[in-house]
Each structure stands twice: as structure tokens, then as C-alpha cells.
Design an enzyme around this catalytic site. Structure first.
Site, PDB file in Angstrom:
ATOM      1  N   ASP A 144       4.263  24.386  -5.314  1.00  0.00           N
ATOM      2  CA  ASP A 144       4.502  24.767  -3.975  1.00  0.00           C
ATOM      3  C   ASP A 144       4.243  23.298  -3.087  1.00  0.00           C
ATOM      4  OD1 ASP A 144       4.307  25.209  -1.261  1.00  0.00           O
ATOM      5  OD2 ASP A 144       3.530  26.920  -1.507  1.00  0.00           O
ATOM      6  N   PHE A 154      -2.724  28.970  -0.114  1.00  0.00           N
ATOM      7  CA  PHE A 154      -1.759  29.143   1.258  1.00  0.00           C
ATOM      8  C   PHE A 154      -0.388  29.052   0.614  1.00  0.00           C
ATOM      9  CE2 PHE A 154       0.815  29.301   5.135  1.00  0.00           C
ATOM     10  CZ  PHE A 154       0.263  30.391   5.594  1.00  0.00           C
ATOM     11  N   LYS A 160      10.066  23.962   5.122  1.00  0.00           N
ATOM     12  CA  LYS A 160       9.292  23.155   6.132  1.00  0.00           C
ATOM     13  C   LYS A 160      10.457  21.661   6.552  1.00  0.00           C
ATOM     14  CE  LYS A 160       4.819  24.810   6.215  1.00  0.00           C
ATOM     15  NZ  LYS A 160       5.028  25.764   7.521  1.00  0.00           N
TER      16      LYS A 160
END
Length: 403
Positions: free
Chosen positions: A231, A146, A260
Site C-alpha cells: 500500500d 491504515f 492520492k
């Protein structure tokens, strides 16, 4: 709690459903205020936040130092665009580059933007540095990944919900099983410019790869002149008990993709960090963002980097994470089938004979704990790193109660 106000939540949920595209299926909780690890809804009920904005709130809600940095910057300057240089820009880029051990930083806004940036940089590096024939570059990714929801990114997703009906899909990606080093090695060829991986797959259910996998990927990339792109949007910045999840196995990627928690739960901030020989391939006009690296974002993110440089949050995550995993492990065989994760990050598989993950999250919410389900009967726990030991214990008690 005021009894007359108890009707506010259903009405507010219905109003949101009326006016919002149904791209999410949130729990029926309407939050109006928050502090630290706790949130309060419009009816005055408090919840322990065990999702932390998918790790965007690593430092809790309204961390005093981050709020102070945001307030101070709001009173001075919020946006210039990248047409000009502002006085917070160099400081942020220098501090983040130092934290990552890299030469350069390219700031963006969202995690998906940062992944897109990494994809573009890897391709250009492949053409300009490695010498891959024009338009032939390939990037290897993992099943269950994801990395975001743009059309390019969903083109290499294996999640039907994320991918179906959004074609035609962007070519140039090879998908291999996550954790399978042999399959990865077989996929590498002369067109391979990068391997893009999550060191721990969050959306898939906090999947930790086999020991030795990440070092093996690093060695394979180095031997074949391929960039390793990590990531760390969810796994990075203290969540797993180290600054980066790659640190657990001593792996240093060629590119870090961050987001984030970098925005402190206040503003969206993302970035790619790499050395000059990688990020240096970009020239003016080839990639950018009006809001990327804006003054407000830089001021907050610089403070985030400062919090991480002490190492206190990483240590706290490691210590409390060990406590959390021990307590969750005791529930395996008593309603839980498995527990995975590192630090204050756990994926737990509930016996599907008992309930779905959605039902588990609804029952937890009724008991004052907020969590999020994924893939059937799996739920994720990622409390803010400021959570107290007793609060963690209480959250696990609520999980035990619903099981």
C-alpha cells in the site's frame, strides 16, 4: 489583510459544523486559494502547507502542467464509463504500468477502493491460481495499519476510532505486529494468499520498519507462494525520495496499491498495478467502477507519471528531506522526543508534558504553518515536493518557537 473581514473565518467554520456530519475535526482554517506550497484563507492569511493533503498534493497546489492537462481534457471529454474505451485510457495504463514495472493496471478512484480491489484480486488469485479452498483465503496485515475506512478495511484495523461500532466485521484477516518478521512467518499457513503492508505506516505516525524487514517479507512471500501487496497510497510517487518507498530496500511487491498523489491534487485517482498472472484473474463483470479510469482522471494522472519519470521530484524529496530531518533532529531533547520518516515525510513526537499534537498544530497554524496531529502528541509533516529550502527552514523555526 482587511480588518473588517477577520470575522469571516469563525462564521464559516460554524456554518460548516452546522451542516456537516462530524467525521472530521479540522483546524479552524478556511482555505480559499492556493499555489505551490502555500494556501490562503478567506481572511487573506497565508500558510505554508506542510500536510499536502496527506501526500495527495506531492506536486503542490495547482501545478501548471497538471492544471493545463485538466483544462485541456475538460474542454473535450470527462466521462464515458468503462462501457466504452476513451482515448486517454490506454496511455495512462501503459505509462503507469511502465513506471511500476508491471504488466497491467486497474484504475479506480479512491485509495480505499484500490485497497478493496487488491483484497478481491488476492482472494481470487488464491482460489484460481494457488488453489486455496473456497472461502478459506486469509490475508495477513499489520498492527497500526491504515488502509482506508470501508467496512472490510476497518475490520482489520487496530485503531479503536476507525473500528469501534462498525461491526460485524469481515473475516479472513490475520493481524501481526508491524516490523516483526518472526510473527509474520508464524502467521503464514496454507490459506494465506497475501501480505498487505504499508512500507511506511503514515497514519500511525510515519513509522519506518526495521532495516531488512521489507526484504524479509518479500523472501517469505516468495518462499510460500504468497502475494506481497504494498500500500503505497501515501508513501509512493516521490514522497520518500524514491518513486516508491519499497525502492529504498530494493523490494518489488506483487501488487502496488496507489492513490492520492496520482490525481495531482485535482481529481481522485487510484490504481492497482500487477503482472498478468495476478490481475489477469479478473473477468468482465467481476469488479469495476463507473468513474474509475475516466478521461479527466487519466489525463491528469498521465501527466503525474510524466513528472515522476524525470526523477527530479524524487531527487528533490531526498535532498530536502535530508535537510528537514537534520533540522528536526536538532530539536530532539528540546521539546521533541523522536523524529522518524524518509524524504519529505516526518513523524515527530512532541513531549506530552508540553502539549498535545492538536495543540501543537493549532499553535503552528497561528504562526502560518499547517500540519496534522495523530495519536496523542505526534504530528506529521509532509510538505509538497515543490517546497523551497528556505520555506522548510522557516517551518522548522516556527516549530522550534512553539516548543
Amino acid at each position: 489583510m482587511i480588518v473588517d473581514d477577520l470575522v469571516r473565518t469563525p462564521a464559516a467554520v460554524a456554518e460548516a459544523e452546522r451542516w456537516t456530519a462530524h467525521n472530521y475535526h479540522p483546524l479552524p482554517v478556511v482555505i480559499s486559494s492556493a499555489e505551490g506550497a502555500w494556501v490562503t484563507d478567506i481572511d487573506g492569511k497565508r500558510y505554508l502547507d506542510c500536510l499536502a493533503g496527506y501526500s495527495a498534493l506531492n506536486f503542490g497546489h495547482r501545478h501548471p502542467a497538471l492544471i493545463a492537462a485538466a483544462h485541456a481534457q475538460l474542454d473535450r471529454l470527462t466521462l464515458t464509463s468503462r462501457a466504452f474505451v476513451h482515448d486517454q485510457f490506454a496511455t495512462f495504463c501503459r505509462e503507469l504500468a511502465s513506471l511500476c514495472g508491471k504488466d497491467l493496471v486497474l484504475p479506480m478512484n479512491t485509495g480505499a477502493e484500490a485497497v478493496e480491489t487488491a483484497v478481491k484480486v488476492a482472494r481470487k488469485w488464491g482460489y484460481k491460481v494457488k488453489g486455496v479452498p473456497h472461502d478459506k483465503a486469509t490475508i495477513i496485515v499489520a498492527e497500526g495499519n491504515f488502509h482506508g475506512r470501508t467496512t472490510t478495511i476497518v475490520s482489520f484495523s487496530t485503531d479503536p476510532d476507525a473500528r469501534a461500532d462498525f461491526g460485524p466485521y469481515t473475516p479472513g484477516f490475520k493481524v501481526v505486529p508491524y516490523g516483526d518478521l518472526a510473527a509474520l512467518a508464524e502467521a503464514v499457513d496454507e490459506t494465506t494468499v497475501a501480505v498487505l503492508l504499508e512500507p511506511i505506516q503514515g497514519e500511525q505516525g510515519v513509522i519506518v520498519p526495521p532495516e531488512g524487514y521489507l526484504p524479509g517479507v518479500r523472501a517469505l512471500c516468495s518462499a510460500n507462494d504468497v502475494l506481497l501487496v504494498a500500500d503505497e497510497i501515501q508513501s509512493g510517487l516521490g514522497r520518500t525520495g524514491q518513486t516508491f518507498a519499497c525502492d529504498h530496500e530494493g523490494v518489488v511487491p506483487d501488487m502496488y496499491v496507489l492513490g492520492k498523489a496520482l490525481g495531482g491534487g485535482i481529481v481522485p485517482v487510484s490504481a492497482v498495478a500487477a503482472d498478468q498472472d495476478v490481475l489477469g484473474v479478473l473477468r468482465p463483470g467481476e469488479h469495476g467502477s463507473t468513474f474509475g479510469g475516466n478521461p479527466l482522471a487519466c489525463a491528469v494522472a498521465t501527466e503525474v507519471v510524466g513528472l515522476l519519470k524525470t526523477g527530479d521530484f524524487q531527487r528533490r524529496s531526498a535532498e530536502l528531506g535530508a535537510r528537514l530531518h537534520a533540522e528536526l533532529g536538532a530539536l530532539v531533547g528540546h521539546g521533541l522526543l523522536a523524529v522518524r520518516g524518509r524524504g519529505l515525510w516526518a513523524g515527530i513526537d512532541i513531549d506530552p508534558a508540553l502539549m498535545t499534537g492538536r495543540e501543537a498544530c493549532e499553535r503552528l497554524a497561528a504562526r502560518g504553518v499547517l500540519a496534522k496531529d495523530t495519536h496523542g502528541s505526534t504530528i506529521r509533516l509532509a510538505p509538497p515536493l515543490v517546497v523551497e529550502p528556505a520555506e522548510l527552514d522557516w517551518a522548522v523555526e516556527q516549530l522550534a518557537a512553539i516548543l
